[in-house]
Design a protein around this motif. Structure first.
Motif, short mmCIF file in Angstrom:
data_model
loop_
_atom_site.label_atom_id
_atom_site.label_comp_id
_atom_site.label_asym_id
_atom_site.label_seq_id
_atom_site.Cartn_x
_atom_site.Cartn_y
_atom_site.Cartn_z
N LEU A 1 40.57 26.52 13.05
CA LEU A 1 40.52 26.68 14.51
C LEU A 1 39.33 26.01 15.15
CD1 LEU A 1 41.85 30.32 14.77
CD2 LEU A 1 43.09 28.17 15.15
N ASP A 2 38.17 26.02 14.51
CA ASP A 2 36.99 25.36 15.06
C ASP A 2 37.31 23.90 15.39
OD1 ASP A 2 34.14 25.15 15.72
OD2 ASP A 2 34.03 23.90 13.93
N GLU A 3 37.99 23.22 14.51
CA GLU A 3 38.34 21.82 14.74
C GLU A 3 39.53 21.66 15.69
OE1 GLU A 3 38.97 19.62 11.14
OE2 GLU A 3 37.10 20.32 10.25
N GLN A 4 40.59 22.41 15.45
CA GLN A 4 41.81 22.21 16.22
C GLN A 4 41.69 22.70 17.66
OE1 GLN A 4 44.99 20.62 15.70
NE2 GLN A 4 43.45 19.62 14.42
N LEU A 5 40.73 23.56 17.95
CA LEU A 5 40.51 23.99 19.33
C LEU A 5 39.36 23.23 19.98
CD1 LEU A 5 41.14 27.84 18.98
CD2 LEU A 5 42.73 26.05 19.76
N ASP A 6 38.96 22.13 19.36
CA ASP A 6 37.93 21.24 19.91
C ASP A 6 38.63 20.00 20.46
OD1 ASP A 6 35.88 19.33 20.36
OD2 ASP A 6 34.63 20.24 18.80
N SER A 7 38.57 19.83 21.76
CA SER A 7 39.26 18.73 22.43
C SER A 7 38.79 17.35 21.98
CB SER A 7 39.09 18.86 23.94
OG SER A 7 37.70 18.85 24.28
N ARG A 8 37.65 17.28 21.30
CA ARG A 8 37.11 16.00 20.85
C ARG A 8 37.55 15.64 19.43
NH1 ARG A 8 31.13 17.83 21.28
NH2 ARG A 8 32.19 19.48 20.14
N ASN A 9 38.21 16.57 18.75
CA ASN A 9 38.62 16.34 17.36
C ASN A 9 39.66 15.23 17.28
OD1 ASN A 9 38.51 17.26 14.50
ND2 ASN A 9 40.67 17.60 14.86
N ARG A 10 39.47 14.34 16.34
CA ARG A 10 40.38 13.22 16.13
C ARG A 10 40.88 13.23 14.70
NH1 ARG A 10 41.45 13.76 20.32
NH2 ARG A 10 40.61 12.82 22.14
N PRO A 11 42.12 12.87 14.46
CA PRO A 11 42.98 12.10 15.37
C PRO A 11 43.72 12.92 16.41
CG PRO A 11 44.10 12.35 13.27
CD PRO A 11 42.73 12.98 13.11
N CYS A 12 43.79 14.24 16.27
CA CYS A 12 44.48 15.05 17.28
C CYS A 12 43.98 16.49 17.21
CB CYS A 12 46.00 14.99 17.08
SG CYS A 12 46.55 15.53 15.44
N ASN A 13 44.38 17.28 18.21
CA ASN A 13 43.95 18.68 18.28
C ASN A 13 44.92 19.46 19.14
OD1 ASN A 13 42.82 18.79 21.18
ND2 ASN A 13 41.83 16.98 20.31
N PHE A 14 44.85 20.79 19.05
CA PHE A 14 45.74 21.66 19.83
C PHE A 14 45.45 21.58 21.33
CE2 PHE A 14 46.16 24.55 15.93
CZ PHE A 14 47.44 24.11 15.63
N VAL A 15 44.21 21.38 21.72
CA VAL A 15 43.84 21.40 23.13
C VAL A 15 44.51 20.27 23.90
CG1 VAL A 15 41.91 21.31 24.77
CG2 VAL A 15 41.67 22.58 22.63
#
Length: 176
Positions: A153-167
């Motif tokens: 969740l730390d990564e997937q709820l971070d809008s800056r995470n690449r290549p994609c994220n939940f946000v």
């Protein structure tokens, strides 16, 4: 995790639901861990509650939070085991319009295996998205909450995470 430093962080509003017949505000350590991590990341703790292991009560609370426009995601802790009182996955299956996110549970169990070995097969961690709101169901132990937040969740709820994220998907979750 690859963070795109040129992109701004977008905080979201997250509710915490502790599912337990025995926890109180005074001893909800898993909920406390989640709250601390959510706020340390820069997200807003939008709501927090403790609900008994009762599928109807869980569905009622989750539906209310899903329909609350100020809540983007819900993270629950507890009720994902194998005993008769563990009903969180069953409650999630009753949420109207819920769509499974199977990779969440699969990845959680893979991460958990690194920590607790084959005991991870007893976990029914899962996630859905319903009516524009994410719901992530983690086991109730402190270790499981840390594995789920720190490893996914730390990564997937971070809008800056690449290549994609939940946000970045949030504006499109209610598309038909």
């Amino acid at each position: 995790m690859a963070i795109d430093e040129a992109k701004l962080f977008t905080p979201i509003n997250i509710a915490i639901l502790t599912v337990s017949d025995t926890r109180t505000e005074a001893d909800d350590t898993s909920g406390d861990i989640l709250a601390a991590r959510i706020e340390a990341k820069g997200h807003k703790l939008a709501a927090r509650a403790i609900i008994k292991d009762d599928a109807a009560l869980l569905v009622e609370r989750l539906d209310a939070w899903i329909d609350d426009a100020s809540i983007d995601a819900i993270v629950s802790t507890g009720g994902t085991g194998l005993t008769g009182r563990d009903v969180t996955p069953e409650a999630l299956s009753r949420i109207e319009g819920g769509r499974d996110i199977p990779g969440f549970g699969e990845l959680f169990r893979w991460l958990s295996y690194q920590t607790i070995g084959t005991s991870t097969v007893q976990s029914r961690a899962c996630a859905i998205v319903s009516r524009g709101t994410y719901i992530f169901a983690l086991p109730g132990s402190n270790g499981a909450v840390k594995d789920g937040w720190d490893g996914i969740l730390d990564e997937q709820l971070d809008s800056r995470n690449r290549p994609c994220n939940f946000v970045e998907l949030m504006p499109r979750l209610t598309e038909k």
